[in-house]
Design a protein around this motif. Sequence first.
Motif, PDB file in Angstrom:
ATOM      1  N   THR A  59      -7.918   3.378   6.073  1.00 37.57           N
ATOM      2  CA  THR A  59      -8.583   4.677   6.145  1.00 37.57           C
ATOM      3  C   THR A  59      -7.945   5.674   5.186  1.00 37.57           C
ATOM      4  O   THR A  59      -8.646   6.456   4.520  1.00 37.57           O
ATOM      5  CB  THR A  59      -8.521   5.222   7.587  1.00 37.57           C
ATOM      6  OG1 THR A  59      -9.117   4.280   8.474  1.00 37.57           O
ATOM      7  CG2 THR A  59      -9.250   6.552   7.700  1.00 37.57           C
ATOM      8  N   GLY A  60      -6.602   5.661   5.099  1.00 36.39           N
ATOM      9  CA  GLY A  60      -5.926   6.548   4.161  1.00 36.39           C
ATOM     10  C   GLY A  60      -6.353   6.293   2.734  1.00 36.39           C
ATOM     11  O   GLY A  60      -6.609   7.236   1.967  1.00 36.39           O
ATOM     12  N   TYR A  61      -6.465   5.027   2.348  1.00 34.99           N
ATOM     13  CA  TYR A  61      -6.904   4.698   0.995  1.00 34.99           C
ATOM     14  C   TYR A  61      -8.376   5.041   0.782  1.00 34.99           C
ATOM     15  O   TYR A  61      -8.787   5.401  -0.325  1.00 34.99           O
ATOM     16  CB  TYR A  61      -6.662   3.220   0.698  1.00 34.99           C
ATOM     17  CG  TYR A  61      -5.369   2.979  -0.043  1.00 34.99           C
ATOM     18  CD1 TYR A  61      -5.149   3.565  -1.281  1.00 34.99           C
ATOM     19  CD2 TYR A  61      -4.363   2.179   0.492  1.00 34.99           C
ATOM     20  CE1 TYR A  61      -3.969   3.358  -1.968  1.00 34.99           C
ATOM     21  CE2 TYR A  61      -3.185   1.967  -0.189  1.00 34.99           C
ATOM     22  CZ  TYR A  61      -2.985   2.567  -1.422  1.00 34.99           C
ATOM     23  OH  TYR A  61      -1.809   2.365  -2.105  1.00 34.99           O
ATOM     24  N   PHE A  62      -9.179   4.947   1.834  1.00 36.48           N
ATOM     25  CA  PHE A  62     -10.589   5.326   1.723  1.00 36.48           C
ATOM     26  C   PHE A  62     -10.711   6.805   1.356  1.00 36.48           C
ATOM     27  O   PHE A  62     -11.532   7.187   0.501  1.00 36.48           O
ATOM     28  CB  PHE A  62     -11.304   5.042   3.052  1.00 36.48           C
ATOM     29  CG  PHE A  62     -12.763   5.429   3.052  1.00 36.48           C
ATOM     30  CD1 PHE A  62     -13.732   4.543   2.616  1.00 36.48           C
ATOM     31  CD2 PHE A  62     -13.164   6.686   3.486  1.00 36.48           C
ATOM     32  CE1 PHE A  62     -15.078   4.892   2.608  1.00 36.48           C
ATOM     33  CE2 PHE A  62     -14.496   7.058   3.491  1.00 36.48           C
ATOM     34  CZ  PHE A  62     -15.457   6.152   3.041  1.00 36.48           C
ATOM     35  N   VAL A  63      -9.901   7.637   1.982  1.00 36.30           N
ATOM     36  CA  VAL A  63      -9.920   9.077   1.697  1.00 36.30           C
ATOM     37  C   VAL A  63      -9.592   9.343   0.230  1.00 36.30           C
ATOM     38  O   VAL A  63     -10.211  10.191  -0.427  1.00 36.30           O
ATOM     39  CB  VAL A  63      -8.928   9.816   2.620  1.00 36.30           C
ATOM     40  CG1 VAL A  63      -8.781  11.276   2.205  1.00 36.30           C
ATOM     41  CG2 VAL A  63      -9.385   9.720   4.078  1.00 36.30           C
TER      42      VAL A  63
ATOM     43  N   LEU B 119      -1.929  10.399   2.952  1.00 40.06           N
ATOM     44  CA  LEU B 119      -0.612   9.790   3.117  1.00 40.06           C
ATOM     45  C   LEU B 119      -0.189   9.799   4.582  1.00 40.06           C
ATOM     46  O   LEU B 119       0.420   8.843   5.066  1.00 40.06           O
ATOM     47  CB  LEU B 119       0.425  10.525   2.261  1.00 40.06           C
ATOM     48  CG  LEU B 119       1.865  10.009   2.387  1.00 40.06           C
ATOM     49  CD1 LEU B 119       1.973   8.590   1.855  1.00 40.06           C
ATOM     50  CD2 LEU B 119       2.837  10.928   1.677  1.00 40.06           C
ATOM     51  N   LEU B 120      -0.508  10.867   5.309  1.00 36.15           N
ATOM     52  CA  LEU B 120      -0.174  10.951   6.726  1.00 36.15           C
ATOM     53  C   LEU B 120      -0.847   9.817   7.508  1.00 36.15           C
ATOM     54  O   LEU B 120      -0.222   9.154   8.338  1.00 36.15           O
ATOM     55  CB  LEU B 120      -0.605  12.303   7.277  1.00 36.15           C
ATOM     56  CG  LEU B 120      -0.373  12.537   8.778  1.00 36.15           C
ATOM     57  CD1 LEU B 120       1.105  12.473   9.102  1.00 36.15           C
ATOM     58  CD2 LEU B 120      -0.969  13.866   9.216  1.00 36.15           C
TER      59      LEU B 120
ATOM     60  N   SER C 218       0.825  -1.207   0.000  1.00 39.44           N
ATOM     61  CA  SER C 218       0.000   0.000   0.000  1.00 39.44           C
ATOM     62  C   SER C 218       0.856   1.253   0.000  1.00 39.44           C
ATOM     63  O   SER C 218       0.581   2.217  -0.721  1.00 39.44           O
ATOM     64  CB  SER C 218      -0.934   0.001   1.218  1.00 39.44           C
ATOM     65  OG  SER C 218      -0.206   0.104   2.416  1.00 39.44           O
ATOM     66  N   PHE C 219       1.929   1.254   0.808  1.00 40.66           N
ATOM     67  CA  PHE C 219       2.736   2.458   0.967  1.00 40.66           C
ATOM     68  C   PHE C 219       3.450   2.843  -0.322  1.00 40.66           C
ATOM     69  O   PHE C 219       3.426   4.002  -0.745  1.00 40.66           O
ATOM     70  CB  PHE C 219       3.742   2.235   2.095  1.00 40.66           C
ATOM     71  CG  PHE C 219       4.378   3.493   2.609  1.00 40.66           C
ATOM     72  CD1 PHE C 219       3.597   4.536   3.069  1.00 40.66           C
ATOM     73  CD2 PHE C 219       5.744   3.630   2.653  1.00 40.66           C
ATOM     74  CE1 PHE C 219       4.179   5.695   3.558  1.00 40.66           C
ATOM     75  CE2 PHE C 219       6.336   4.776   3.135  1.00 40.66           C
ATOM     76  CZ  PHE C 219       5.554   5.816   3.595  1.00 40.66           C
ATOM     77  N   ASN C 220       4.111   1.877  -0.967  1.00 40.37           N
ATOM     78  CA  ASN C 220       4.873   2.189  -2.173  1.00 40.37           C
ATOM     79  C   ASN C 220       3.972   2.471  -3.364  1.00 40.37           C
ATOM     80  O   ASN C 220       4.298   3.324  -4.200  1.00 40.37           O
ATOM     81  CB  ASN C 220       5.832   1.048  -2.494  1.00 40.37           C
ATOM     82  CG  ASN C 220       7.051   1.055  -1.601  1.00 40.37           C
ATOM     83  OD1 ASN C 220       8.045   1.694  -1.887  1.00 40.37           O
ATOM     84  ND2 ASN C 220       6.973   0.359  -0.474  1.00 40.37           N
ATOM     85  N   GLY C 221       2.848   1.782  -3.465  1.00 40.61           N
ATOM     86  CA  GLY C 221       1.914   2.105  -4.526  1.00 40.61           C
ATOM     87  C   GLY C 221       1.374   3.518  -4.395  1.00 40.61           C
ATOM     88  O   GLY C 221       1.199   4.228  -5.385  1.00 40.61           O
TER      89      GLY C 221
END
Length: 496
Positions: free
Chosen positions: A331-335, A352-353, A268-271
Amino acid sequence: MALGLLMFPVLLVAVDNTALTFALPQIARSLEPTGVQLLWIVDAYPLVLAGLLVAMGSFGDRIGRRRLLLIGSMGFAAVSAATAFAPSAEWLIAGRAALGFFGAMLMPSTLSLIRNIFPDPNRRRLAIAIWAAGFSGGAALGPIFGGWLVEHYWWGAILLVAVPIMLPILALGRILIPESRDPRPGTVDGVSIALSLLTMVPVVYGIKSLATEGFGAAPAAVIGFGLSMGYVFVRRQRRLPSPLLDVGLFGNRIFSTAITANVLALFSFNGFILFLAQHLQLLEGQRPSESGMAMIPALVATVVAGLLVVPLVRKIRPGFVVAGGLSLSATGYFVVAFGDHSRGPALLLGALLILALGVGAAETISNDMLLGAVPPEKSGAAAAISETGYEIGSLLGTAILGSILTASYQRNLILPAAITADGPGTEHGISQARETLAGAMELAHSLPGPLADALTSAARVAFESGVHVTASIGLVLMAGAAVLVAVVLRGVPKAK
């Protein structure tokens, strides 16, 4: 002192990965790679590295982890200097692959040495948190160094950073870092090493082809070949008296679930960083250093989260801490998946935060859990598997999400009717615009105002369509991983 020295190769790998991601727009303009080549520039390094990590971790158990670390440090610095002056995309891809070979010697060695330097569980947990903080700190420093070097020199200067970073460990490694190895090592099986590479490379290549070209017999056959080699690899490891990879480790539910959490967190982070770097520089018009600075708070958050969760596992069961981190990532990806990206970068940077806080928390505890689940003499192999999880997650995050993003862009881009090979633009410029967002922005700079605006708007719409798709995939994977970890690891007791 040994722990501090081990942070240098960790910083190097993290700086190299993040800085290069931020240099992609300039690399695209300088070397004019195709969309697939651009992804291979990023992926060649982690692909080779992931294929060799297990072999190198096992090799370090046999010849000495410190010795392997020093060999890898010297080779990485030398190849980085040579690759910095790559005259073509093919040269750069080959150089990145060579860096993967020597990089595979670095990361398992650092983590397995930490496992043996700190036998006490509480001190080991803090040391691993510092190790993870070094990895995240390097990711935070990468944009600063990379952005400044790209603006003042050229993209190749980023690779030269490896030389000064490696000097301390080459000068002091033999003095400060104690040697460790498996007291009863077996032989290194060359056939197993070949099989591990024949598994990784075809599978990833096939995934890339499916994402960019659609379903076809050729990429499906390539993936099938890779999976069949993986099956042969596993069967061989079960028969060997001294296997390259102890597949029995995966029978430990703590070990296998922690690996799964690592893979998906890095996926998730690198994508996310891949498409955010392009969004900030190409759509928001930020300079490389500006986009790097904009991401610093989130990258630093991974450091803070990793350190804060160390005492937390004395009050909350570690499985729930890891699940909570993965839930933050979801949650970050939901945003991103359901937010409006047209009003500036604030929404994406906020997402990203949130994602970074989750990754920092999940990585630290999952790494400690998997290392604590194996005996010290197997720490090299366990660390190699952990690092393979890191690199596979990074690789697949870039390969799968990056390929889907590229494919969505190419399929949804509708060029303004006025842009033709006979009119504004050239046939080459139009071809590049259809391949990548960077190509479209480069072509827009050469067009008159209204036509440039029309092309920019079309490219933005096409790119954002892919962002929403990839964010939705990331959301589903992170949410599923959080549930898996909470259920499987709920019985792991609190730390003492």
